[in-house]
Design an enzyme around this catalytic site. Structure first.
Site, PDB file in Angstrom:
ATOM      1  N   ASP A 131      -6.580   1.202   0.914  1.00 26.30           N
ATOM      2  CA  ASP A 131      -6.624   1.310   2.364  1.00 26.30           C
ATOM      3  C   ASP A 131      -8.026   0.948   2.840  1.00 26.30           C
ATOM      4  O   ASP A 131      -8.839   0.450   2.063  1.00 26.30           O
ATOM      5  CB  ASP A 131      -6.226   2.720   2.812  1.00 26.30           C
ATOM      6  CG  ASP A 131      -7.259   3.772   2.410  1.00 26.30           C
ATOM      7  OD1 ASP A 131      -8.177   3.458   1.622  1.00 26.30           O
ATOM      8  OD2 ASP A 131      -7.149   4.917   2.890  1.00 26.30           O
TER       9      ASP A 131
ATOM     10  N   LYS B 199       0.830  -1.209   0.000  1.00 24.03           N
ATOM     11  CA  LYS B 199       0.000   0.000   0.000  1.00 24.03           C
ATOM     12  C   LYS B 199       0.865   1.260   0.000  1.00 24.03           C
ATOM     13  O   LYS B 199       0.630   2.183  -0.792  1.00 24.03           O
ATOM     14  CB  LYS B 199      -0.932   0.013   1.218  1.00 24.03           C
ATOM     15  CG  LYS B 199      -1.916   1.194   1.207  1.00 24.03           C
ATOM     16  CD  LYS B 199      -2.723   1.253   2.490  1.00 24.03           C
ATOM     17  CE  LYS B 199      -1.897   1.789   3.633  1.00 24.03           C
ATOM     18  NZ  LYS B 199      -2.701   2.029   4.855  1.00 24.03           N
TER      19      LYS B 199
END
Length: 215
Positions: free
Chosen positions: A138, A120
């Site tokens: 997320d 991420k």
């Protein structure tokens, strides 16, 4: 959600916010990398408060190494998991100096090799600092993708791959920011503001919330 609805969704996002940006404060790829690393289980507001004091003192890998672990820890003490993050930042800075000439690498493999940097974080840096059409999933993006029917999946990896496949290419560069901001301010976890949502007629969410009294 079909292709026509997905396209219309991003047309609306673009019309409402033509140039979306991260809410993390940064001026260089390195500052962004550190801010994102610090943002895990923390708010952007909280990270910005810490980096606003840190970066004028040390905003390069070597400068942070010169600052030392104890001093760095003091600057980020208000951020969750600050002790672990401080160690990761120091180790990351060491690797950047030793392996990359103090510069942030622009490839996923090198980024993910840095301590504390997962997929991420790498995606955020590649997208925001280097303009690559990546998708950093997320909790906000995961929720919006599943709730709306845009790209449902049981885990972040599945959602990421579906988004890369389903989001029209012309919107892919900015889609990450639009979806995060939508999840943060409108499609909230506990009480989504369906009554205040520009996508309400496109969304598959069945339990849409009505406008509160007086709204």
């Amino acid at each position: 959600m079909n292709a026509a609805k997905r396209y219309e969704m991003f047309v609306r996002f673009r019309a409402a916010n033509p140039k979306p940006e991260t809410e993390l404060a940064y001026t260089t790829p390195f500052e962004l990398l550190i801010a994102v690393l610090l943002s895990a289980q923390a708010t952007d507001v909280g990270v910005n408060k810490a980096t606003r004091k840190l970066y004028p003192v040390a905003n390069t890998p070597q400068a942070i190494l010169d600052l030392g672990l104890e001093e760095l820890t003091e600057y980020i003490r208000t951020i969750g998991l600050y002790k672990t993050k401080a160690k990761n930042v120091m180790a990351t800075c060491q690797m950047l100096v030793e392996l990359h000439g103090g510069e942030v690498p622009q490839d996923r493999e090198s980024l993910e090799a840095l301590p504390g940097v997962g997929r991420k974080t790498a995606n955020v840096v590649l997208n925001t600092a280097f303009g690559q059409p990546t998708m950093a999933v997320d909790t906000h993006i995961f929720r919006v993708s599943n709730r709306t029917g845009l790209a449902p999946g049981k885990n972040v990896d599945i959602v990421e791959q579906k988004l890369l496949k389903f989001v029209p290419k012309e919107f892919l560069q900015d889609a990450h920011h639009w979806l995060i901001l939508h999840g943060r301010y409108t499609c909230k976890a506990r009480k989504p503001e369906c009554w205040n949502c520009i996508q309400v007629d496109l969304c598959d969410y069945r339990s849409k919330t009505p406008a509160p009294a007086g709204a």
